[in-house]
Scaffold this active site. Structure first.
Site: not given
Ligand code: NDP
Ligand code: 2IT
Length: 445
Positions: A125, A165
């Site tokens: 990561k 992420d």
């Molecule tokens: P994005 O940046 O696309 O979206 C994040 C969302 O969560 C936004 O709406 C953001 O609001 C909100 N957010 C982020 N930080 C905070 C916080 N501290 N408090 C409240 N709201 C918050 O990210 P993703 O959708 O990609 O990721 C979301 C979650 O999913 C994370 O935990 C990530 O690790 C996990 N994840 C993502 C994967 C991926 O493929 N993208 C894979 C597996 C897990 P704001 O815009 O106001 O910051």
């Molecule tokens: O938390 C996660 O699994 C991710 N942000 C995706 C990682 C990846 O390599 O696709």
């Protein structure tokens, strides 16, 4: 003192200030007592001491020039946690809260998650404390170029393959890929989540959200039930939340909430395809706040804070870590919520997890429920190696199969080790055993 608690004490004394890392390690280690007892080889080979220590950590300066011509400096990181079963794989997070402890927690989770996908990927990561909010596209580009100028020394298609992420989506992956190619003069699959014209996989954008809903379907199936007709609360409004809503809609459920770090919307009528298209444009193009949804559509409530007070059958936390407290978990259960599928990484505080398990709800921990994203990243790597692209149907089919396999592995491991259908214990054990056995095979490295 048991081997598990002995190692936990060592980790606490060494990394005591890294709260999220300790939380993630404690949850995994707490699940392993029965495995360690039945398999003394893990203690003999000091697997727990080794698996809690990253193989390698990079920290670097990321200087860049903002639109006013001023020099800005951020901190960049890459944690190469474990390569026992494949090259390091895991996302990059750009958020002001990023620090070494948060990225170590995410890298640690990634090791077990990737193991569960059935694909050959180690765990890593990275990211930066850079805040993309309020920055122009040009500022984001200059930051990404500077970040990759250092990161490119450490990654490669058979070494370490980052992805997105929080704060890292298609735009950022594009800027970083361009810079890598320019410096190295190589067009290779060094990142996943790439654009479809230049090596990306169909369904990667959708994969984490879709996967989290498929995981919920698998959990519901154990009780002869399905998503159809279920009212769902979703947090976040970014990548994972958006495609969670799309898949819930596809399967006949209804999502009634979304959120961002400022507040939540409650739309009792449900977020249909047209409203979702508005959210996707709002968040990915205009980069606005979710509050605007309440101004745009009728009979929508906007509230400060998180959406867990809303009555629902299923909850899909899809924003960030520790976004469901014990009290919020109690509220969810009291209001009838009986399915929680974690799209985010470690979104439930330990007290909340306890509440879900005690009440025997269907609870899918993040490292199982959100593994669809990295799984399709693995499929993107396979397509890049073959210089081929699979169809949407083929990738989606494979994603569904993988999510089912993850559920089965976690469910079976929980049964085998006497934890009934506790998927926290099951996912931790199933993810751990494959990595630990591979570490033993490869000697003391
Ligand atoms: P994005 O940046 O696309 O979206 C994040 C969302 O969560 C936004 O709406 C953001 O609001 C909100 N957010 C982020 N930080 C905070 C916080 N501290 N408090 C409240 N709201 C918050 O990210 P993703 O959708 O990609 O990721 C979301 C979650 O999913 C994370 O935990 C990530 O690790 C996990 N994840 C993502 C994967 C991926 O493929 N993208 C894979 C597996 C897990 P704001 O815009 O106001 O910051
Ligand atoms: O938390 C996660 O699994 C991710 N942000 C995706 C990682 C990846 O390599 O696709």
């Amino acid at each position: 003192m048991s081997y598990v608690s002995d190692v936990m004490d060592k980790v606490k004394s060494r990394d005591g200030h890294q709260a999220e890392f300790l939380q993630a390690v404690e949850e995994v280690l707490d699940s392993l007592d029965a495995v360690i007892e039945r398999n003394p080889k893990y203690q003999e080979h000091r697997i727990l001491e080794r698996i809690t220590e990253p193989e390698r950590v990079f920290m670097f300066r990321v200087p860049w020039i903002d639109d006013k011509g001023d020099i800005q400096v951020n901190r960049g990181f890459r944690i190469e946690m474990n390569s026992a079963i494949g090259p390091y794989k895991g996302g990059l997070r750009f958020h002001p809260s990023v620090n070494l402890g948060i990225l170590k927690f995410l890298a640690f989770e990634q090791v077990f998650k990737n193991s569960l996908t059935t694909l050959p990927m180690g765990g890593g990561k990275g990211g930066s404390d850079f805040d993309p909010k309020g920055k122009s596209d040009n500022e984001v580009m200059r930051f990404c170029q500077s970040f990759m100028t250092e990161l490119c020394k450490h990654i490669g298609p058979d070494t370490d393959i980052p992805a997105g992420d929080i704060g890292v989506g298609g735009r950022e992956i594009g800027f970083m890929f361009g810079q890598y190619k320019r410096i190295r003069n190589e067009f290779t699959g060094i990142l996943t989540g790439k654009g479809l014209n230049w090596g990306g996989s169909l369904i990667r954008t959708e994969a984490t959200g879709y996967g989290s809903v498929y995981f919920a379907q698998n959990m519901l199936a154990t009780r002869g039930d399905s998503i159809e007709g279920k009212v769902c609360a979703v947090s976040g409004s970014g990548n994972v939340a958006q495609y969670t809503v799309e898949k819930v809609n596809d399967l006949g459920g209804k999502c009634v909430t979304l959120s961002d770090s400022s507040g939540s919307i409650y739309d009792p009528a449900g977020i249909d395809a047209e409203k979702l298209a508005f959210v996707i444009e709002l968040k990915n193009v205009k980069r606005g706040r979710i509050k605007e949804y309440a101004n745009k559509f009728k009979n929508v409530e906007y509230m400060e804070g998180r959406p867990w007070g809303i009555k629902c059958d299923c909850a899909f936390p899809s924003a960030t870590q520790n976004e469901i407290s014990r009290t919020e978990a109690e509220t969810l259960v009291k209001n009838g919520c009986f399915v929680v599928s974690e799209g985010a990484n470690m979104p439930t505080e330990p007290g909340g997890v306890e509440v879900f398990l005690k009440n025997k709800i269907l609870y899918g921990p993040g490292k199982a429920a959100n593994a669809g994203g990295v799984a399709v990243s693995g499929l993107e790597m396979s397509q890049n190696s073959q210089r081929l692209s699979w169809t949407r149907e083929e990738v989606d089919q494979r994603l569904e199969t993988i999510m089912k396999a993850i559920h089965t592995q976690a469910f079976n491991a929980s049964q085998e080790y006497g934890a009934k259908d506790n998927l926290v214990v099951g996912a931790n054990i199933a993810g751990f055993v494959k990595v630990a056995d591979s570490m033993i095979d490869q000697g003391v490295v």
